[in-house]
Motif scaffolding. Sequence first.
Motif, PDB file in Angstrom:
ATOM      1  N   THR A  54       0.824  -1.213   0.000  1.00  0.00           N
ATOM      2  CA  THR A  54       0.000   0.000   0.000  1.00  0.00           C
ATOM      3  C   THR A  54       0.853   1.255   0.000  1.00  0.00           C
ATOM      4  N   VAL A  85     -11.090   5.786   0.305  1.00  0.00           N
ATOM      5  CA  VAL A  85     -10.439   5.479   1.579  1.00  0.00           C
ATOM      6  C   VAL A  85     -10.648   6.636   2.552  1.00  0.00           C
ATOM      7  N   VAL A  88      -7.090   4.644   7.669  1.00  0.00           N
ATOM      8  CA  VAL A  88      -6.085   3.593   7.487  1.00  0.00           C
ATOM      9  C   VAL A  88      -5.410   3.344   8.832  1.00  0.00           C
ATOM     10  N   HIS A  98      -7.547  -0.659   5.337  1.00  0.00           N
ATOM     11  CA  HIS A  98      -8.112   0.537   4.706  1.00  0.00           C
ATOM     12  C   HIS A  98      -9.624   0.480   4.899  1.00  0.00           C
TER      13      HIS A  98
END
Length: 267
Positions: A54, A85, A88, A98
């Motif tokens: 990520t 998103v 996180v 996420h």
Amino acid sequence: MDSKTDALYMQDNDAVSANATVLACFPLHELEEDLKPLFKGAPDASFVVVTDRTAFYAQGGGQPADAGQMQMTSSSPDKTAIFTVHGVRKAPSGAILHVGTFEDGPFTKEDAVDQTVDAATRDLHSRIHDAGHIIGLAVHALVDKIGPVEDTKAQHFPAVSYVEFKGTIDGAHKAAIEAQANEIVDRDLPIQVKWWTLEESRARCWCIPEELVLEEGEKARAVDVPGLGAYLCGGTHMKTTGGVGKIEVKKISRSKGSSKISYAMKA
């Protein structure tokens, strides 16, 4: 949550996009109970997406998480899922979670997705984070006037940013700390991400948690302004102090032997 995610920003501070493979995707209410508090207040329709890698910064170290989107790659024309998103976090297992909402979703396991971080938000969070480090460096540069203090904790969220020290910092030093911090900004010094052994970290960083233990061969991530000092840090950063911009010290408050310096970025 046994999956582990490769956090690209740890090695590449400029990573704001990536191709990734979905390892898991499920409604937030199915998340393990002990992890649900990480996303308190998230919309009921939220999903959790875990990928093998990520570009999204996971909230921690006082720095808020990145925002942005994931969507199916162009090689998957039969699916058009878009995932926005909103949060996180990193699970104890090393999986980066996420949380967000879907348009035409959800994803399924093994889907290939393109990740795009909101670059303006990343830039703002990096500037605020580095401003906190710069204030710490300014305080240490003024130790002969302020007296000895010890860095303890910090928060680098917009509008509620502060750095805290063990020891007393008199409010009379507010202007001097702001001036010293902005002198560091004006010098446009390099901000460098380093990987150091525990011994190197203790020698170069202003504060080291007593509980820090590194396994054999493991190194700690630090942010260093050469000549002024370093801090252990897993956050994202600007390339130079000049990129941070001008800093305003808003107030200095004291309580129970600690001093908190609240700050903001000048317009």
